[in-house]
Design an enzyme around this catalytic site. Structure first.
Site, PDB file in Angstrom:
ATOM      1  N   GLU A 245      11.657   1.484 -44.800  1.00  0.00           N
ATOM      2  CA  GLU A 245      11.296   1.330 -43.389  1.00  0.00           C
ATOM      3  C   GLU A 245      10.851   2.652 -42.780  1.00  0.00           C
ATOM      4  OE1 GLU A 245      12.074  -2.885 -42.679  1.00  0.00           O
ATOM      5  OE2 GLU A 245      10.942  -1.325 -41.642  1.00  0.00           O
TER       6      GLU A 245
ATOM      7  N   ARG B 146       7.034   2.974 -41.329  1.00  0.00           N
ATOM      8  CA  ARG B 146       6.946   3.129 -39.872  1.00  0.00           C
ATOM      9  C   ARG B 146       6.699   4.586 -39.476  1.00  0.00           C
ATOM     10  NH1 ARG B 146      10.804  -1.326 -36.929  1.00  0.00           N
ATOM     11  NH2 ARG B 146      11.400  -2.520 -38.763  1.00  0.00           N
TER      12      ARG B 146
ATOM     13  N   ASP C 183       6.880  -9.302 -50.976  1.00  0.00           N
ATOM     14  CA  ASP C 183       5.553  -9.338 -50.363  1.00  0.00           C
ATOM     15  C   ASP C 183       4.691  -8.086 -50.485  1.00  0.00           C
ATOM     16  OD1 ASP C 183       7.236  -7.954 -48.664  1.00  0.00           O
ATOM     17  OD2 ASP C 183       7.089  -9.348 -47.011  1.00  0.00           O
TER      18      ASP C 183
END
Length: 643
Positions: free
Chosen positions: A268, A272, A401
């Site tokens: 993350e 980000r 994904d």
């Protein structure tokens, strides 16, 4: 999907998790400890001075000593009677001086110690007279000085690297008046989200728009790292909100600090923070973003210190200690997490000239290439200690994904020269199409999940990104199947639109089933929520870019209107807990990815194709655009990381 409230639902996103008050030290207790620390410091200084006075005053009876001055020096003793050779002895020059000088010197030393002693006592008295707030302020001042010194130490200039040829960062104004109005509405929504975060959550990772205060989750550890600021920067820039962009830049320059004792998600923080900082750098050219990205990347590198080189899911930014999520298949790392580092790390090596980042992600790729894959599928779990797969669960949604997404985008970002990545992508998609993609009784194409030899006929909102991925990868696919994959992308987009259209709020649920008569509808209560996710709109945008079919803009506008109607509150935007309820309750979280992805993709959907054209830009999984590294217009071939 297991316990959505606790587990990361994908490589693309981790769920919110509130931190209790126990994560932070109590203010009063901190003050008491600070006062004791000051008093202890003063007492230590006093004792040291007393001992110094007692033990180290010169003994006047011992006159034969060696001063460090020029008067008393050691000189070799040369016996001239033996040919002038040095016999190794020494004479002390100056011993015949008057001993009165030594007594004066000793007296001066005593006076100095006495004066220092009295000064220390006076300082101690002054400290004791100060209030608790004054003492706390002094401590904070000293801490700030130390931090500034550390920042100076870390802010080493990076080698100059020519920017790639950047095209389409200030354009995209549509000629059609209706489309322009829709684009302006998306910009207004962004302004509403940002302004409320600026007012109520500034510096916090995210915003609670109803409670009107800051919010954070376990993926960011226990630190206020301003995730929304970093995530939103490039969206602000391409929308022309330059005053807001400068506000964010100023906060990052002065406050974004990675030397904190905080355990964060490697994945993350990479997508980000590093992705957001790199995109902001490429768009604006401001060096501070590049410097911060490189500083943070250095803090993530210890996560790769495992027996296999597969990184831990989490790392402590201060200690470098890593570990995995406790629930993840006997301590395994997650495919979509360790497989979603390539884009950012390649750019880090390009910008710094340091091959360490490139080597880390290429090592992961080489290891995966050597491993057997059941039915050609990549399981979601890999043990970083043993290098073996965990449970055989394969998903193009949560946990898997963005691994597939980054294989394709590694090829695109390399100006289509990384053929190894393209082959891995093509092989994986062929296996996925064979084992996971099915058509429902009602004619809806969906992507299920493979669990221990069984296909679960359920599709997550996260999986809806795949429609855009299939369209993006159509050109360059094997056996002239470009048309086939573009059509497959269109079918996934249609299915995901149905999942929106079959709800009361016209917003899609977290997951939906294809069992019996139930199609594209959530069945379980804990799968009916919508947390401002972008994946469906992301696919609409890619399909629009490749087909210019107006239905994708219409579907996107329907979603934007539903978000504005049902998720907008006076303090920002909030997710909703049940998209099938006419009076839903809010989850009171404005996710940082809402500003980074959802609103950016909507804005691009209503912009011309010359804004961030796909021949020149590749979007990371957090929608942060990174430039294609064309070998012709960069120094890439001379970069040691790519030799």
């Amino acid at each position: 999907m297991t316990t959505p409230a606790l587990l990361p639902l994908s490589g693309r996103r981790l769920p919110p998790l509130n931190l209790g008050a126990s994560a932070f030290p109590h203010h009063r207790a901190t003050l008491r400890l600070s006062e004791k620390f000051i008093l202890l410091l003063i007492l230590s200084a006093f004792i040291t001075l007393c001992f110094g006075a007692f033990f180290f005053l010169p003994d006047s009876s011992k006159h034969k000593r060696f001063d460090l001055g020029l008067e008393d020096v050691l000189i070799p003793h040369v016996d001239t009677s033996k040919g002038g050779k040095n016999l190794g002895g020494f004479l002390i020059h100056g011993q015949g001086h008057d001993e009165h000088r030594h007594r004066e010197e000793e007296e001066r030393l005593r006076n100095k110690i006495r004066a220092d002693h009295e000064k220390a006592l006076e300082e101690a008295k002054e400290k004791l007279k100060k209030s608790r707030d004054e003492i706390q302020a002094e401590i904070q001042t000293e801490k700030n000085k130390v931090l500034q010194e550390l920042k100076k130490k870390d802010s080493k200039p990076l080698p100059p690297v020519p920017l790639p040829n950047l095209i389409g960062i200030n354009s995209g104004e549509p000629a059609d008046l209706d489309i322009r109005e829709r684009r302006n509405k998306i910009k207004e929504m962004m302004k509403h989200a940002w302004d409320n975060y600026r007012q109520y959550g500034w510096g916090h990772n995210e915003l609670k728009p109803i409670a009107r205060k800051g919010h954070s989750t376990n993926i960011f550890g226990n630190s206020q790292m301003g995730a929304t600021i970093v995530d939103a920067l490039d969206t602000l820039y391409i929308m022309g909100l330059h005053d807001e962009f400068r506000e964010g830049q100023e906060w990052i320059d002065k406050n974004l600090d990675f030397s904190v004792n905080s355990e964060v998600s490697v994945f993350e923080v990479n997508i980000r923070f590093i992705g957001g900082l790199l995109a902001a750098y490429y768009l604006s050219g401001q060096e501070v973003f590049k410097i911060k990205a490189v500083q943070l990347a250095g803090k993530l590198l210890p996560a790769f210190n495992t027996p296999t080189g597969i990184p831990w899911a989490m790392v402590n930014l201060k200690s470098g200690v890593g570990r995995n999520w406790g629930w993840a298949s006997a301590g395994s790392s997650i495919l979509a997490e360790f497989g979603t580092l390539h884009m950012e790390f390649v750019h880090l090596s390009y910008l710094t000239g340091d091959p360490v980042y490139y080597n880390k992600v290429m090592h992961i790729r080489k290891l995966l290439q050597k491993m057997d894959r059941p039915n050609g599928l990549y399981p979601n779990y890999l043990n970083p200690r043993t290098g073996r797969w965990g449970q055989h669960h394969t998903s193009v949604g949560g946990l898997g994904d963005s691994f597939y997404e980054y294989l394709l985008k590694a090829w695109l970002m390399s100006d289509k020269t990384d053929t190894e990545a393209r082959k891995m992508y093509d092989d994986a998609i062929e296996a996925i199409e064979k084992h996971l993609i099915r058509k429902s009784n009602g004619g809806l194409t969906f992507i299920g999940e493979w669990k221990n030899g069984h296909l679960e006929r359920k599709m997550g909102h996260l999986t809806c990104f795949a429609g855009g991925m299939f369209a993006l990868g159509a050109d360059g696919s094997r056996d002239d199947k470009a048309g086939h994959y573009l059509q497959l992308g269109a079918e996934i987009a249609h299915t995901c639109h149905e999942s929106y259209d079959r709800t009361t709020l016209k917003l899609g649920p977290e997951a939906f089933k294809f069992d019996g008569g139930v199609e594209a509808v959530a069945v379980r209560q804990n799968e009916k929520y919508y947390i401002l996710r972008p994946e469906v709109i992301e696919t609409y945008w890619y399909m629009w870019r490749f087909t210019h079919d107006p239905k994708y803009r219409q579907w996107g506008w329907e979603a934007a209107q539903a978000i504005d109607k049902y998720c907008r509150v006076s303090g920002g935007f909030s997710g909703v807990k049940d998209v099938y309820s006419s009076s839903p309750t809010y989850d009171d979280v404005q996710q940082s990815f809402f500003l980074a992805e959802t609103l950016k993709y909507l804005y691009l959907l209503f912009s011309n194709d010359d804004l961030l054209p796909l021949d020149n830009w590749v979007f990371n999984t957090e929608a942060h655009p990174l430039p294609v590294l064309h070998l012709a217009n960069t120094t890439l071939s001379g970069n040691p990381a790519y030799r």
